[in-house]
Scaffold this motif. Structure first.
Motif, PDB file in Angstrom:
ATOM      1  N   HIS A  79       0.831  -1.200   0.000  1.00  0.00           N
ATOM      2  CA  HIS A  79       0.000   0.000   0.000  1.00  0.00           C
ATOM      3  C   HIS A  79       0.872   1.259   0.000  1.00  0.00           C
ATOM      4  O   HIS A  79       0.460   2.302  -0.514  1.00  0.00           O
ATOM      5  CB  HIS A  79      -0.912   0.022   1.233  1.00  0.00           C
ATOM      6  N   LEU A  80       2.069   1.159   0.568  1.00  0.00           N
ATOM      7  CA  LEU A  80       2.953   2.333   0.674  1.00  0.00           C
ATOM      8  C   LEU A  80       3.429   2.824  -0.690  1.00  0.00           C
ATOM      9  O   LEU A  80       3.799   3.999  -0.830  1.00  0.00           O
ATOM     10  CB  LEU A  80       4.163   1.993   1.549  1.00  0.00           C
ATOM     11  N   VAL A  81       3.426   1.946  -1.682  1.00  0.00           N
ATOM     12  CA  VAL A  81       3.860   2.346  -3.036  1.00  0.00           C
ATOM     13  C   VAL A  81       2.696   2.329  -4.028  1.00  0.00           C
ATOM     14  O   VAL A  81       2.899   2.310  -5.238  1.00  0.00           O
ATOM     15  CB  VAL A  81       5.004   1.430  -3.529  1.00  0.00           C
ATOM     16  N   GLY A  82       1.480   2.320  -3.504  1.00  0.00           N
ATOM     17  CA  GLY A  82       0.301   2.370  -4.369  1.00  0.00           C
ATOM     18  C   GLY A  82       0.073   1.141  -5.202  1.00  0.00           C
ATOM     19  O   GLY A  82      -0.625   1.203  -6.224  1.00  0.00           O
ATOM     20  N   ALA A  83       0.638   0.000  -4.763  1.00  0.00           N
ATOM     21  CA  ALA A  83       0.556  -1.221  -5.563  1.00  0.00           C
ATOM     22  C   ALA A  83      -0.355  -2.271  -4.936  1.00  0.00           C
ATOM     23  O   ALA A  83      -0.290  -3.445  -5.306  1.00  0.00           O
ATOM     24  CB  ALA A  83       1.948  -1.812  -5.756  1.00  0.00           C
ATOM     25  N   ALA A  84      -1.224  -1.858  -4.014  1.00  0.00           N
ATOM     26  CA  ALA A  84      -2.108  -2.804  -3.342  1.00  0.00           C
ATOM     27  C   ALA A  84      -3.494  -2.190  -3.169  1.00  0.00           C
ATOM     28  O   ALA A  84      -3.636  -0.967  -3.023  1.00  0.00           O
ATOM     29  CB  ALA A  84      -1.532  -3.202  -1.986  1.00  0.00           C
ATOM     30  N   PHE A  85      -4.495  -3.076  -3.164  1.00  0.00           N
ATOM     31  CA  PHE A  85      -5.883  -2.629  -3.010  1.00  0.00           C
ATOM     32  C   PHE A  85      -6.619  -3.637  -2.134  1.00  0.00           C
ATOM     33  O   PHE A  85      -6.463  -4.856  -2.310  1.00  0.00           O
ATOM     34  CB  PHE A  85      -6.585  -2.528  -4.358  1.00  0.00           C
ATOM     35  N   ASP A  86      -7.407  -3.131  -1.210  1.00  0.00           N
ATOM     36  CA  ASP A  86      -8.304  -3.975  -0.419  1.00  0.00           C
ATOM     37  C   ASP A  86      -9.701  -3.803  -0.999  1.00  0.00           C
ATOM     38  O   ASP A  86     -10.267  -2.702  -0.976  1.00  0.00           O
ATOM     39  CB  ASP A  86      -8.285  -3.565   1.053  1.00  0.00           C
ATOM     40  N   ILE A  87     -10.276  -4.902  -1.511  1.00  0.00           N
ATOM     41  CA  ILE A  87     -11.559  -4.843  -2.222  1.00  0.00           C
ATOM     42  C   ILE A  87     -12.637  -5.565  -1.428  1.00  0.00           C
ATOM     43  O   ILE A  87     -12.464  -6.730  -1.055  1.00  0.00           O
ATOM     44  CB  ILE A  87     -11.447  -5.473  -3.629  1.00  0.00           C
ATOM     45  N   ALA A  88     -13.747  -4.869  -1.166  1.00  0.00           N
ATOM     46  CA  ALA A  88     -14.864  -5.460  -0.430  1.00  0.00           C
ATOM     47  C   ALA A  88     -15.530  -6.559  -1.256  1.00  0.00           C
ATOM     48  O   ALA A  88     -15.608  -6.473  -2.480  1.00  0.00           O
ATOM     49  CB  ALA A  88     -15.882  -4.377  -0.080  1.00  0.00           C
ATOM     50  N   MET A  89     -16.016  -7.579  -0.569  1.00  0.00           N
ATOM     51  CA  MET A  89     -16.644  -8.717  -1.235  1.00  0.00           C
ATOM     52  C   MET A  89     -18.164  -8.714  -1.141  1.00  0.00           C
ATOM     53  O   MET A  89     -18.813  -9.694  -1.534  1.00  0.00           O
ATOM     54  CB  MET A  89     -16.116 -10.032  -0.623  1.00  0.00           C
ATOM     55  N   GLU A  90     -18.750  -7.606  -0.682  1.00  0.00           N
ATOM     56  CA  GLU A  90     -20.202  -7.570  -0.549  1.00  0.00           C
ATOM     57  C   GLU A  90     -20.924  -7.896  -1.854  1.00  0.00           C
ATOM     58  O   GLU A  90     -21.975  -8.548  -1.847  1.00  0.00           O
ATOM     59  CB  GLU A  90     -20.666  -6.184  -0.070  1.00  0.00           C
ATOM     60  N   ASN A  91     -20.385  -7.462  -2.966  1.00  0.00           N
ATOM     61  CA  ASN A  91     -21.061  -7.665  -4.247  1.00  0.00           C
ATOM     62  C   ASN A  91     -20.290  -8.603  -5.177  1.00  0.00           C
ATOM     63  O   ASN A  91     -20.468  -8.563  -6.391  1.00  0.00           O
ATOM     64  CB  ASN A  91     -21.275  -6.315  -4.945  1.00  0.00           C
ATOM     65  N   HIS A  92     -19.446  -9.456  -4.584  1.00  0.00           N
ATOM     66  CA  HIS A  92     -18.650 -10.378  -5.406  1.00  0.00           C
ATOM     67  C   HIS A  92     -18.640 -11.780  -4.798  1.00  0.00           C
ATOM     68  O   HIS A  92     -18.731 -11.952  -3.588  1.00  0.00           O
ATOM     69  CB  HIS A  92     -17.201  -9.889  -5.513  1.00  0.00           C
ATOM     70  N   ASP A  93     -18.514 -12.759  -5.676  1.00  0.00           N
ATOM     71  CA  ASP A  93     -18.211 -14.121  -5.253  1.00  0.00           C
ATOM     72  C   ASP A  93     -16.696 -14.176  -5.050  1.00  0.00           C
ATOM     73  O   ASP A  93     -15.937 -13.974  -6.005  1.00  0.00           O
ATOM     74  CB  ASP A  93     -18.644 -15.102  -6.334  1.00  0.00           C
ATOM     75  N   PRO A  94     -16.221 -14.414  -3.825  1.00  0.00           N
ATOM     76  CA  PRO A  94     -14.775 -14.382  -3.573  1.00  0.00           C
ATOM     77  C   PRO A  94     -13.962 -15.319  -4.458  1.00  0.00           C
ATOM     78  O   PRO A  94     -12.840 -14.983  -4.852  1.00  0.00           O
ATOM     79  CB  PRO A  94     -14.669 -14.778  -2.091  1.00  0.00           C
ATOM     80  N   VAL A  95     -14.512 -16.483  -4.765  1.00  0.00           N
ATOM     81  CA  VAL A  95     -13.790 -17.443  -5.597  1.00  0.00           C
ATOM     82  C   VAL A  95     -13.607 -16.884  -7.009  1.00  0.00           C
ATOM     83  O   VAL A  95     -12.507 -16.904  -7.577  1.00  0.00           O
ATOM     84  CB  VAL A  95     -14.520 -18.797  -5.639  1.00  0.00           C
TER      85      VAL A  95
END
Length: 224
Positions: A79-95
């Protein structure tokens, strides 16, 4: 890897922001508003959005060192170099989400089912955390509605009887007129034909009543 730093996400010119499904505010540090634009990472994020065909809710993207410490992030977090994202799974199938993320080139994966998000980054290749549990089927299969065969339908039988009886009554009336005018020798039969005509009329009315009742009963039982 091309990166550009902005003291505030509002400083990003519209002419250089080319990731149409995301805004600078979504990618900026949540604690400070500062933004490091990592083009390679954002290209993969946009590719993932295109592949999934639905919004990606970004909970965390770029973090400044001070904000990273405040949220308990790893010292060498992507995250410190802008190369990571945390994405919520409320509207997605995690698999399906993980599969698509790997296909577009993300290499690092962190699974946080209790918090409801998946971390993705550019690598190196690794993963941590326990994957999301399998989800139950969202919709139960509906049993097919019972339908009558059209030829055996009470509505069709009632309507058919009414139609035949109506034609019969009309035919008798025509026969009466013909006999009355051309066959004087069998005029005594004319009254009987009149009775027969009324019988046909009665049958027609009964058929219509049966058809109306059958349609009402079908509607009441949920048959269309």
């Amino acid at each position: 890897m091309t990166t550009t730093f902005y003291p505030n996400w509002r400083d990003v010119p519209d002419t250089v922001w080319r990731w149409g499904d995301f805004s600078p505010a979504e990618i900026a540090c949540r604690g400070t508003g500062k933004l490091l634009v990592n083009e390679a990472a954002l290209d993969k994020l946009q590719a993932l959005r295109d592949r999934r065909g639905k919004p990606l809710i970004v909970r965390s993207a770029f973090r400044t060192p001070e904000h990273n410490r405040a949220v308990g992030g790893a010292k060498r977090s992507k995250h410190l170099v802008g190369a990571a994202f945390d994405i919520a799974m409320e509207n997605h199938d995690p698999v399906a989400f993980e599969e698509a993320a790997r296909e577009v080139g993300f290499l690092g994966f962190g699974f946080y089912p209790r918090s409801g998000f998946i971390h993705v980054d550019l690598g190196p290749e690794r993963q941590w955390g326990r994957r999301f549990p399998a989800r139950e089927t969202a919709f139960a299969v509906e049993p097919p509605l019972a339908r009558e065969v059209l030829a055996e339908s009470r509505t069709m039988k009632g309507s058919g009887a009414a139609g035949v009886a109506t034609l019969g009554a009309a035919g008798v009336e025509v026969a009466q007129d013909v006999l009355a005018e051309t066959q004087s020798s069998i005029l005594p039969l004319v009254p009987y034909l009149d009775t027969l005509r009324w019988v046909f009329i009665a049958v027609a009315l009964i058929g219509i009543a049966v058809a109306i009742y059958a349609r009402w009963d079908d509607w009441r039982k949920g048959r269309r």
